[in-house]
Design an enzyme around this catalytic site. Structure first.
Site, PDB file in Angstrom:
ATOM      1  N   THR B   1       0.844  -1.212   0.000  1.00  0.00           N
ATOM      2  CA  THR B   1       0.000   0.000   0.000  1.00  0.00           C
ATOM      3  C   THR B   1       0.868   1.245   0.000  1.00  0.00           C
ATOM      4  O   THR B   1       2.032   1.187   0.393  1.00  0.00           O
ATOM      5  CB  THR B   1      -0.836   0.025   1.282  1.00  0.00           C
ATOM      6  OG1 THR B   1      -1.745   1.127   1.189  1.00  0.00           O
ATOM      7  CG2 THR B   1       0.025   0.275   2.499  1.00  0.00           C
ATOM      8  N   ARG B  29      -9.679  -8.561   2.357  1.00  0.00           N
ATOM      9  CA  ARG B  29     -10.081  -7.783   3.536  1.00  0.00           C
ATOM     10  C   ARG B  29      -9.939  -6.309   3.195  1.00  0.00           C
ATOM     11  O   ARG B  29      -9.091  -5.925   2.423  1.00  0.00           O
ATOM     12  CB  ARG B  29      -9.187  -8.128   4.712  1.00  0.00           C
ATOM     13  CG  ARG B  29      -9.670  -7.522   6.003  1.00  0.00           C
ATOM     14  CD  ARG B  29      -9.128  -8.312   7.177  1.00  0.00           C
ATOM     15  NE  ARG B  29      -9.695  -7.775   8.424  1.00  0.00           N
ATOM     16  CZ  ARG B  29     -10.922  -8.075   8.821  1.00  0.00           C
ATOM     17  NH1 ARG B  29     -11.668  -8.869   8.103  1.00  0.00           N
ATOM     18  NH2 ARG B  29     -11.388  -7.552   9.945  1.00  0.00           N
ATOM     19  N   ILE B  30     -10.774  -5.463   3.833  1.00  0.00           N
ATOM     20  CA  ILE B  30     -10.689  -4.035   3.552  1.00  0.00           C
ATOM     21  C   ILE B  30      -9.332  -3.520   4.007  1.00  0.00           C
ATOM     22  O   ILE B  30      -8.926  -3.768   5.119  1.00  0.00           O
ATOM     23  CB  ILE B  30     -11.807  -3.274   4.298  1.00  0.00           C
ATOM     24  CG1 ILE B  30     -13.166  -3.704   3.769  1.00  0.00           C
ATOM     25  CG2 ILE B  30     -11.638  -1.780   4.145  1.00  0.00           C
ATOM     26  CD1 ILE B  30     -14.314  -3.063   4.510  1.00  0.00           C
ATOM     27  N   GLY B  31      -8.672  -2.742   3.159  1.00  0.00           N
ATOM     28  CA  GLY B  31      -7.352  -2.236   3.543  1.00  0.00           C
ATOM     29  C   GLY B  31      -7.502  -0.880   4.158  1.00  0.00           C
ATOM     30  O   GLY B  31      -8.335  -0.695   5.042  1.00  0.00           O
ATOM     31  N   ASP B  32      -6.727   0.083   3.670  1.00  0.00           N
ATOM     32  CA  ASP B  32      -6.820   1.426   4.244  1.00  0.00           C
ATOM     33  C   ASP B  32      -8.178   2.033   4.012  1.00  0.00           C
ATOM     34  O   ASP B  32      -8.573   2.924   4.676  1.00  0.00           O
ATOM     35  CB  ASP B  32      -5.869   2.407   3.577  1.00  0.00           C
ATOM     36  CG  ASP B  32      -4.629   1.796   3.045  1.00  0.00           C
ATOM     37  OD1 ASP B  32      -3.764   1.530   3.861  1.00  0.00           O
ATOM     38  OD2 ASP B  32      -4.591   1.586   1.844  1.00  0.00           O
ATOM     39  N   THR B  51      -3.948   4.843   6.947  1.00  0.00           N
ATOM     40  CA  THR B  51      -3.699   3.446   6.611  1.00  0.00           C
ATOM     41  C   THR B  51      -3.906   2.609   7.862  1.00  0.00           C
ATOM     42  O   THR B  51      -3.813   3.116   8.977  1.00  0.00           O
ATOM     43  CB  THR B  51      -2.258   3.238   6.092  1.00  0.00           C
ATOM     44  OG1 THR B  51      -2.081   1.856   5.781  1.00  0.00           O
ATOM     45  CG2 THR B  51      -1.219   3.629   7.131  1.00  0.00           C
ATOM     46  N   LYS B  53      -6.466  -0.556   9.596  1.00  0.00           N
ATOM     47  CA  LYS B  53      -7.590  -1.478   9.516  1.00  0.00           C
ATOM     48  C   LYS B  53      -8.789  -0.729   8.944  1.00  0.00           C
ATOM     49  O   LYS B  53      -9.361   0.144   9.607  1.00  0.00           O
ATOM     50  CB  LYS B  53      -7.876  -2.010  10.918  1.00  0.00           C
ATOM     51  CG  LYS B  53      -8.771  -3.221  10.937  1.00  0.00           C
ATOM     52  CD  LYS B  53      -8.858  -3.761  12.361  1.00  0.00           C
ATOM     53  CE  LYS B  53      -9.925  -4.836  12.451  1.00  0.00           C
ATOM     54  NZ  LYS B  53     -10.135  -5.303  13.836  1.00  0.00           N
ATOM     55  N   GLY B  54      -9.142  -1.111   7.740  1.00  0.00           N
ATOM     56  CA  GLY B  54     -10.150  -0.347   7.001  1.00  0.00           C
ATOM     57  C   GLY B  54     -11.433  -0.123   7.751  1.00  0.00           C
ATOM     58  O   GLY B  54     -12.004   0.977   7.726  1.00  0.00           O
TER      59      GLY B  54
END
Lengths: 253, 129
Positions: B1, B29-32, B51, B53-54
């Site tokens: 990222t 999984r959801i990123g930023d 940035t 855990k989304g």
């Protein structure tokens, strides 16, 4: 106070015991990005140009840096799939935003419509409902075999290539649900080709490192994530943080 | 990222965030979360790229909160960022931000955040932990 720039490459539980051969390339990549951005700012380029430049990879980099970096650990997932190298997914969604767009609401609303006048009506409606970002620019299967090399550029290109004057005007009384656009998957690929964003063959994104991680995951029959604890008897060196407690699904989902 | 924020010599602010986010996460999984207002935000006062855990970034509208604290409370960038990061669960959020006046802030409540910054005044920093 003049120009300033800051960038990040992800956050999390990176172990302090990260070996130098893994730490130094990442620091070097951060420095290279920083130099790229500062040189552009020194040349007087606009802030939006600079942030886009930094999130786009200037050259292939072995370390995770951007969605389009070959083998970016967190973004390129190679899963068992129909081809020998598996199914490629590049999680490359990205969003850009310029501070002055907010003030420009009257002339170019933030998240202005990004659908070309010739877009099919179905797509146009879709473009009204989501925030301005581009996502999942690739699938290694027809009809979009070639992934976008830079989701950020594709999104920005799309946004700037459609001026309000050419964008379709909604009929009076049309309600805006959410001002923005989402280009996902095949739509991103269509947008990329229409504005000439550089694309790459899926093999560009798959490195030996990815293939090895897929092999380990299959062998261990468990999810393989960036810093997975090596299994007993596995030869490949791993970044070795503490194993993820089984009752904590915050990172494995 | 990677995420980047910049203010140029004319005072224009911009941000860009590409998802990837929390290292050591599972595919899909959801990123930023580069959603504007959550992991990415810029207005006339500051530009922020978050940035981590989304889900937490979305729940706390991290980037917009930093700008709102500056806008409505008059906090300086560093205080606003520190307050937002402290308000998120430990180990979930990191952000980089610049203000219109060229102030730079890189705050995180995770163990580490790959980060770097530079200013025209000559300050430069590259770090992980």
């Amino acid at each position: 106070m003049g120009w300033a720039l800051a960038l990040h490459g992800g956050a999390g539980d990176v172990p302090r015991t990260l070996p130098p051969e893994l730490r130094e390339p990442r620091l070097a990549t951060l420095r290279r990005c920083l130099d790229l951005g500062t040189a552009a700012l020194r040349d007087g380029r606009a802030a939006l140009d600079v942030v886009e430049l930094v999130v786009r990879p200037p050259s292939p980099s072995p370390t995770p840096r951007s969605p389009a970096s070959p083998g970016g650990a967190a973004r390129v997932h190679v899963r068992p799939g129909p081809t020998p190298t598996g199914l490629l997914t590049v999680c490359g969604d990205v969003a850009c935003r310029c501070g002055s767009w907010r003030t420009a609401r009257t002339s170019t609303p933030a998240g202005a419509p990004c659908s070309p006048p010739t877009a099919p009506s179905r797509w146009r409606r879709a473009s009204w409902r989501a925030p301005p970002c581009a996502a999942a620019p690739s699938r290694a299967s027809p009809p979009s075999p070639t992934p976008s090399r830079s989701p950020g550029s594709s999104w920005r290109g799309r946004r700037t290539s459609t001026s309000p004057s050419t964008a379709p005007r909604p009929s009076p009384g049309t309600r805006y649900a959410v001002r923005g656009c989402a280009l996902v998957n095949r739509d991103v690929m269509r947008a990329c080709s229409s504005i000439g964003v550089e694309t790459k063959d899926p093999s560009h994104f798959i490195t030996e490192h990815n293939i090895e991680r897929l092999r380990q995951a299959k062998e261990a029959n468990r999810v393989q994530i960036d810093y997975t604890q090596p299994l007993k008897g596995q030869q490949t060196p791993q970044e070795t943080p503490a194993p993820i407690p089984t009752d904590d699904n915050s990172q494995t989902g | 990222t990677v995420g980047c924020v910049a203010v140029d010599a004319a005072g224009n602010l911009a941000t860009a965030t590409s998802t990837g986010g929390l290292v050591n996460k599972m595919a899909g999984r959801i990123g930023d979360t580069p959603v504007v207002g959550a992991g990415t935000y810029a207005n006339a006062l500051c530009a922020v790229s978050a940035t981590g855990k989304g889900e937490e970034i979305i729940r706390h509208t991290v980037a917009r909160d930093v700008a709102a604290l500056m806008e409505h409370r008059g906090l300086p960038l560093r205080d606003a960022a520190a307050r937002v990061v402290a308000g998120a669960p430990r180990g979930t959020v990191g952000l980089v931000a610049v203000s219109r006046g060229g102030e730079v802030c890189m705050a995180h409540n995770t163990t580490a955040m790959f980060r770097a910054c530079a200013t025209e005044a000559g300050h430069a920093e590259v770090g992980i932990w």
